[in-house]
Design an enzyme around this catalytic site. Structure first.
Site, PDB file in Angstrom:
ATOM      1  N   ARG A   1       0.848  -1.283   0.069  1.00  0.00           N
ATOM      2  CA  ARG A   1      -0.047   0.081   0.074  1.00  0.00           C
ATOM      3  C   ARG A   1       0.812   1.186   0.029  1.00  0.00           C
ATOM      4  NH1 ARG A   1      -2.462   3.367   3.895  1.00  0.00           N
ATOM      5  NH2 ARG A   1      -4.291   4.235   3.501  1.00  0.00           N
TER       6      ARG A   1
ATOM      7  N   SER B   1     -13.088  -3.525   0.507  1.00  0.00           N
ATOM      8  CA  SER B   1     -13.438  -2.769   1.804  1.00  0.00           C
ATOM      9  C   SER B   1     -14.886  -2.760   1.988  1.00  0.00           C
ATOM     10  CB  SER B   1     -12.753  -1.520   2.115  1.00  0.00           C
ATOM     11  OG  SER B   1     -11.676  -1.382   1.876  1.00  0.00           O
TER      12      SER B   1
ATOM     13  N   LYS C   1      -4.555   6.236   8.300  1.00  0.00           N
ATOM     14  CA  LYS C   1      -5.380   6.582   7.160  1.00  0.00           C
ATOM     15  C   LYS C   1      -5.980   7.801   7.284  1.00  0.00           C
ATOM     16  CE  LYS C   1      -9.046   4.574   4.250  1.00  0.00           C
ATOM     17  NZ  LYS C   1      -8.786   5.375   2.698  1.00  0.00           N
TER      18      LYS C   1
END
Ligand SMILES: Cc1ncc(COP(=O)(O)OP(=O)(O)O)c(N)n1
Ligand code: TZP
Ligand code: MG
Length: 220
Positions: free
Chosen positions: A46, A117, A146
């Site tokens: 990521r 998600s 995040k």
């Protein structure tokens, strides 16, 4: 290659480590090697956020991380970037509600692993119908990893999906540590996914081992 079975997916989700170069305070390749020694079962690349690598640099870094994962038999999932996943022949991709639709991504990746998600029962049902192999549910607890994270939801969505009889493999995400991981599995998740609890730990291998014990110490 056939679609991954639910049983195999559940095993891979036990300790799912997510990382990019901006999540580490030491050499990211050292972090991933130590995390593997500590017992992670799945890895997600990521590369996102302030200072994240782009273009050729991102590709070269991803290749190095994938190579470490391959050497140790840890499946390598790419977050968001389907083109990167395809060009690296990654094991799978993870997408969210603001990314390409799961239906389109399933078409593009064939039988590779598809993680989606979800933040509501409706999103979860749609993702399953569009070919998700697992769901990432959260943030379960407050997270600093995040910036645009949705509202903290505790374990309520995990419990709701299980109460509704949904048996898709589920991983919890967001603010998970060795101290609260058991509560996520108790709620019905097959495992936990973490960034900072491993990537920022002073002792990465030990941190991963503690998380793993918190998850697999729980047997039905
Ligand atoms: C396992 C797992 N679950 C959830 C997410 C979050 O995905 P998304 O909502 O698309 O947000 P970004 O990670 O892309 O910022 C995830 N990456 N992994
Ligand atoms: C990617 C993502 N999606 C929801 S919370 C989150 C960040 C998880 O990071 P941490 O384990 O450090 O809270
Ligand atoms: Mg995304």
């Amino acid at each position: 290659m056939t679609r991954i079975s639910s049983e195999e997916m559940r095993n891979l989700l036990k300790l799912y480590f997510i990382m990019g170069s901006v999540n580490c305070k030491i050499d990211p390749l050292q972090v991933i090697r130590e995390a593997i020694k500590g017992g992670i079962t799945l890895f997600q690349f990521r590369e996102k956020g302030n200072g994240a690598l782009l273009g050729e640099e991102k590709y070269a870094f991803a290749k190095q991380v994938q190579s470490v994962c391959r050497q140790h038999g840890i499946p390598f999932i790419v977050n968001d970037d389907i083109d990167l996943a395809l060009s690296l022949d990654a094991d799978g991709v993870h997408i969210g509600q603001d990314d390409e639709s799961a239906e389109v991504v399933r078409q593009r990746i064939g039988n590779k692993i598809l993680g989606v998600s979800a933040h509501t029962l409706e999103e979860a049902k749609l993702a399953v119908s569009q070919g998700a192999d697992y769901l990432g549910l959260g943030p379960v607890f407050p997270t600093t990893s995040k910036e645009d994270a949705k509202a903290v939801q505790g374990t309520s969505l995990i419990r709701l999906l299980r109460d509704q009889g949904m048996d898709i493999p589920i991983v919890g995400i967001g603010g998970i540590t060795a101290h609260n991981a058991k509560s996520v599995v108790d709620a019905g998740a097959d495992g936990v996914s973490v960034i900072s609890a491993i990537s920022l730990a002073d002792h990465v291998q030990e941190a991963a081992r503690e998380l793993k014990e918190a998850v697999i110490g729980y047997e039905w």
